[in-house]
Design a protein around this motif. Structure first.
Motif, PDB file in Angstrom:
ATOM      1  N   ALA A 147      62.271 -45.272 138.848  1.00  0.00           N
ATOM      2  CA  ALA A 147      61.701 -44.686 137.690  1.00  0.00           C
ATOM      3  C   ALA A 147      59.977 -44.585 138.225  1.00  0.00           C
ATOM      4  O   ALA A 147      59.460 -43.669 138.016  1.00  0.00           O
ATOM      5  N   TRP A 148      59.581 -45.577 138.635  1.00  0.00           N
ATOM      6  CA  TRP A 148      58.369 -45.446 139.468  1.00  0.00           C
ATOM      7  C   TRP A 148      58.115 -44.215 140.454  1.00  0.00           C
ATOM      8  O   TRP A 148      57.090 -43.804 140.477  1.00  0.00           O
ATOM      9  N   LEU A 149      59.002 -44.198 141.113  1.00  0.00           N
ATOM     10  CA  LEU A 149      59.044 -43.100 142.136  1.00  0.00           C
ATOM     11  C   LEU A 149      59.152 -41.674 141.643  1.00  0.00           C
ATOM     12  O   LEU A 149      58.285 -40.705 141.862  1.00  0.00           O
ATOM     13  N   TYR A 150      59.623 -41.479 140.364  1.00  0.00           N
ATOM     14  CA  TYR A 150      59.758 -40.321 139.473  1.00  0.00           C
ATOM     15  C   TYR A 150      58.426 -40.197 138.833  1.00  0.00           C
ATOM     16  O   TYR A 150      57.848 -39.006 138.948  1.00  0.00           O
ATOM     17  N   LEU A 151      58.057 -41.263 138.065  1.00  0.00           N
ATOM     18  CA  LEU A 151      56.873 -40.946 137.365  1.00  0.00           C
ATOM     19  C   LEU A 151      55.509 -40.782 138.175  1.00  0.00           C
ATOM     20  O   LEU A 151      54.885 -39.810 137.557  1.00  0.00           O
ATOM     21  N   SER A 152      55.453 -41.357 139.262  1.00  0.00           N
ATOM     22  CA  SER A 152      54.234 -41.094 140.053  1.00  0.00           C
ATOM     23  C   SER A 152      54.182 -39.591 140.775  1.00  0.00           C
ATOM     24  O   SER A 152      53.095 -39.432 141.463  1.00  0.00           O
ATOM     25  N   GLY A 153      55.366 -39.143 140.823  1.00  0.00           N
ATOM     26  CA  GLY A 153      55.514 -37.962 141.732  1.00  0.00           C
ATOM     27  C   GLY A 153      55.690 -38.251 143.145  1.00  0.00           C
ATOM     28  O   GLY A 153      55.652 -37.375 144.149  1.00  0.00           O
ATOM     29  N   GLY A 154      56.103 -39.473 143.473  1.00  0.00           N
ATOM     30  CA  GLY A 154      56.291 -39.763 144.991  1.00  0.00           C
ATOM     31  C   GLY A 154      57.691 -39.435 145.437  1.00  0.00           C
ATOM     32  O   GLY A 154      57.794 -38.809 146.532  1.00  0.00           O
ATOM     33  N   LYS A 155      58.674 -39.030 144.461  1.00  0.00           N
ATOM     34  CA  LYS A 155      59.662 -38.497 145.105  1.00  0.00           C
ATOM     35  C   LYS A 155      59.596 -37.238 145.409  1.00  0.00           C
ATOM     36  O   LYS A 155      59.960 -36.530 146.558  1.00  0.00           O
ATOM     37  N   VAL A 156      58.756 -36.155 144.699  1.00  0.00           N
ATOM     38  CA  VAL A 156      58.555 -34.889 145.102  1.00  0.00           C
ATOM     39  C   VAL A 156      57.626 -34.826 146.397  1.00  0.00           C
ATOM     40  O   VAL A 156      58.048 -34.019 147.317  1.00  0.00           O
ATOM     41  N   LYS A 157      56.709 -35.842 146.441  1.00  0.00           N
ATOM     42  CA  LYS A 157      55.928 -35.944 147.738  1.00  0.00           C
ATOM     43  C   LYS A 157      56.919 -36.162 148.813  1.00  0.00           C
ATOM     44  O   LYS A 157      56.724 -35.573 150.005  1.00  0.00           O
ATOM     45  N   ARG A 158      57.676 -37.169 148.797  1.00  0.00           N
ATOM     46  CA  ARG A 158      58.560 -37.481 149.802  1.00  0.00           C
ATOM     47  C   ARG A 158      59.296 -36.208 150.177  1.00  0.00           C
ATOM     48  O   ARG A 158      59.564 -36.037 151.552  1.00  0.00           O
ATOM     49  N   GLU A 159      60.065 -35.580 149.425  1.00  0.00           N
ATOM     50  CA  GLU A 159      60.745 -34.534 149.713  1.00  0.00           C
ATOM     51  C   GLU A 159      60.163 -33.604 150.461  1.00  0.00           C
ATOM     52  O   GLU A 159      60.708 -32.757 151.206  1.00  0.00           O
ATOM     53  N   GLN A 160      58.884 -33.078 150.043  1.00  0.00           N
ATOM     54  CA  GLN A 160      58.180 -32.079 150.531  1.00  0.00           C
ATOM     55  C   GLN A 160      57.441 -32.409 151.927  1.00  0.00           C
ATOM     56  O   GLN A 160      56.918 -31.658 152.634  1.00  0.00           O
ATOM     57  N   ASN A 161      57.551 -33.742 152.339  1.00  0.00           N
ATOM     58  CA  ASN A 161      57.124 -34.093 153.378  1.00  0.00           C
ATOM     59  C   ASN A 161      58.191 -34.830 154.347  1.00  0.00           C
ATOM     60  O   ASN A 161      58.081 -36.163 154.760  1.00  0.00           O
ATOM     61  N   GLN A 162      59.219 -34.437 154.243  1.00  0.00           N
ATOM     62  CA  GLN A 162      60.399 -35.163 155.112  1.00  0.00           C
ATOM     63  C   GLN A 162      60.096 -35.307 156.434  1.00  0.00           C
ATOM     64  O   GLN A 162      59.709 -34.461 157.118  1.00  0.00           O
ATOM     65  N   GLY A 163      60.133 -36.796 156.945  1.00  0.00           N
ATOM     66  CA  GLY A 163      60.019 -36.943 158.058  1.00  0.00           C
ATOM     67  C   GLY A 163      58.723 -37.635 158.561  1.00  0.00           C
ATOM     68  O   GLY A 163      58.164 -38.216 159.684  1.00  0.00           O
ATOM     69  N   LYS A 164      57.645 -37.237 157.530  1.00  0.00           N
ATOM     70  CA  LYS A 164      56.187 -37.643 157.651  1.00  0.00           C
ATOM     71  C   LYS A 164      55.902 -38.983 158.005  1.00  0.00           C
ATOM     72  O   LYS A 164      55.211 -39.630 158.728  1.00  0.00           O
ATOM     73  N   PHE A 165      56.574 -39.861 157.144  1.00  0.00           N
ATOM     74  CA  PHE A 165      56.238 -41.445 157.343  1.00  0.00           C
ATOM     75  C   PHE A 165      56.897 -41.862 158.455  1.00  0.00           C
ATOM     76  O   PHE A 165      56.342 -42.683 159.078  1.00  0.00           O
ATOM     77  N   GLN A 166      58.176 -41.434 158.756  1.00  0.00           N
ATOM     78  CA  GLN A 166      58.582 -41.844 160.122  1.00  0.00           C
ATOM     79  C   GLN A 166      57.836 -41.509 161.310  1.00  0.00           C
ATOM     80  O   GLN A 166      57.607 -42.343 162.468  1.00  0.00           O
ATOM     81  N   GLU A 167      56.924 -40.365 161.337  1.00  0.00           N
ATOM     82  CA  GLU A 167      56.235 -39.734 162.269  1.00  0.00           C
ATOM     83  C   GLU A 167      54.867 -40.663 162.407  1.00  0.00           C
ATOM     84  O   GLU A 167      54.342 -41.170 163.629  1.00  0.00           O
TER      85      GLU A 167
END
Length: 520
Positions: A114-134
């Motif tokens: 729920a926190w991931l969805y409320l904050s918009g982190g879910k959308v941010k993660r999907e729009q930046n696939q592989g960024k954290f691993q990089e």
């Protein structure tokens, strides 16, 4: 060499960077060692609360725990699962219902999602696939890495996840904070980001925690962790101005003793009260904060100031600046208890519009007295709905990735008017077909059994069956001559009848006489 740290012995004094980069040093998933607390010397007889704390001020006692009945918890989980499956529709059309459910408390099993969805982190993660691993694969700036490493053991040292130096929790915390310094090199690292990231890691994986941290730093609390801390100073003036309206007595006392807001509210706001409140209250505050934005942080601060300094009896105990600061550092437990605090927060008449209006006023005063801000932060967004409207997500960005897939039988489709008409029509057609078949069918003659048994019911009398086509030829006597013997007498009638019987009739008689035979 063993050394004492936080009241316990630590035998691993190597750098967290060395531990995380060593491929041969790891914990086997099938090892009997469970948590980092066991690795670091805590035995199995420790008292661990429901949140994972094995001691410290934030450990939850069974007496203070507020239990939600299991049936109520299951109902809330079902409702939250439905919301998360149709998140965009709920946020667009029924946001007030989402807010109400956040105020009641998010179910623990779904809080991280729920926190991931409320904050918009879910959308941010999907729009930046592989960024954290990089970012995670990069070395990072040594200047920030040294500071981060020194702060790791200070983050919730009595929590199972972070109790071990170099354990799983500290490694993930190091990865998240290092990735942020690479993602925003102009901001770098601020010590107050570590407890924020640690709270997130208690509820979600490292990648999700990173993107929620990004959203908090950029959308909810922009400028809080930038050099100079100008945004937190500005919000201190906003809190001071709002206090004048909410609790004039507390406002006059702070003004009389010239106690600047930055002295008592910095840790409150920058750590989102994660170091100040009992853990049950921290989670409830964060549920509302990620839904409604920074106005919740202001409300919590106003409640604490009003409760501690809002009556004359309280003020008699603190006649100076030192006594007042000591009072605010040791808030009475009854004021920060989960149920009381949430009720008070919801009753404080401060809205997002009030915060923005006061922000505009204080910003003008800041520019008049101190000049322009050195660090211009992005505009603050008040809550989950505003964040979603500012960055509209794609439908595929909100799809959930289940970890457990269960094949369930599909429920029968709900009957529709068209389906009902079709079923009715097909039933009528089947009935008409049955009637036509009955009318056209010919009567079936009953054929008697040619080999009846004595116990079989006798068939009703019917026409005599036709004679079989088998004919038996009787031998004719040779013609008699004058010299032959006298004429033969005709055979008796019984012999003639036996001679005229067919083999089929003889077999029938033999079958009917079985009950008179005796088998040895």
């Amino acid at each position: 060499m063993a050394k004492t740290e936080n009241g316990r012995q630590s035998f691993d004094t190597r750098s967290i960077r060395t531990i995380s980069s060593s491929s041969h040093i790891h914990l086997d998933d099938e090892s009997s060692l469970g948590s980092d607390s066991e690795i670091n010397g805590f035995t199995s007889d420790r008292q661990t609360d429901r949140y994972g704390f094995i001691g410290g001020a934030q450990q939850c006692s069974e007496e203070s725990a507020k239990d939600v009945p299991p049936e109520v918890l299951r109902q809330r989980e079902v409702k939250w699962l439905d919301m998360l499956s149709h998140w965009d529709k709920w946020m667009a059309k029924r946001h007030n219902k989402v807010r109400l459910r956040c105020q009641k408390g998010i179910p623990p099993a779904l809080r991280g999602r729920a926190w991931l969805y409320l904050s918009g982190g879910k959308v941010k993660r999907e729009q930046n696939q592989g960024k954290f691993q990089e970012l995670d694969s990069q070395a990072g700036d040594p200047k920030w890495l040294d500071v981060i490493e020194k702060d790791l053991h200070r983050q919730f040292p009595f929590h199972e996840m972070f109790v071990s130096r170099g354990g799983h929790g500290q490694q993930d915390l190091f990865r998240v904070l290092k990735a942020y310094t690479l993602y925003r090199p102009e901001e770098g690292y601020c010590q107050a980001q570590a407890p924020i990231a640690a709270v997130l890691l208690m509820h979600m994986p490292a990648e999700d925690a990173f993107w929620v941290l990004v959203q908090i730093c950029e959308k909810y609390l922009p400028g809080y962790y930038s050099p100079g801390l100008e945004a937190i100073q500005l919000d201190g003036e906003i809190l001071y101005a709002l206090l004048r309206r909410i609790s004039p007595l507390a406002y006059r006392h702070l003004e009389k003793h010239k106690i600047d807001p930055i002295l008592y509210m910095t840790e409150w706001f920058m750590c989102a009260f994660s170091r100040t409140l009992p853990w049950a209250s921290v989670l409830r505050v964060w549920d509302m904060f990620l839904c409604d934005g920074v106005k919740i942080i202001f409300r919590v601060g106003l409640v604490l100031l009003k409760c501690m300094l809002g009556t004359r009896e309280k003020l008699k105990a603190c006649q100076g600046q030192y006594e007042t600061m000591e009072l605010l550092r040791a808030i009475e437990p009854r004021y920060i208890q989960e149920g009381f605090l949430v009720r008070e927060i919801l009753e404080v008449p401060v809205t997002a519009r009030d915060v923005e209006r006061e922000n505009h006023t204080q910003l003008k005063r800041w520019k008049k007295n101190r000049g322009e801000l050195n660090f211009k932060s992005p505009p603050r967004l008040h809550g989950a709905r505003i964040i979603m409207l500012a960055e509209p997500p794609r439908r595929q960005d909100l799809l959930q990735n289940p970890t457990i897939i269960v094949d369930m039988p599909q429920p029968p489709p709900q009957p529709t008017p068209q389906l009902k008409k079709a079923e009715k029509k097909s039933k009528e057609e089947r009935k008409s077909k049955k009637k036509s078949i009955k009318k056209s069918s010919l009567p079936v003659d009953v054929i008697p059994n040619p080999y009846p048994l004595p116990n079989d019911p006798k068939a009703p009398p019917s026409d005599p069956p036709a004679q079989p086509l088998v004919s038996i030829e009787t031998p004719q006597p040779p013609p008699q001559t004058a010299t032959d013997s006298p004429p033969q007498q005709p055979p008796p009638p019984e012999a003639l009848s036996l001679a005229k019987e067919s083999p089929l009739q003889r077999s029938t008689q033999s079958l009917s006489s079985t009950d008179q035979d005796t088998y040895l």
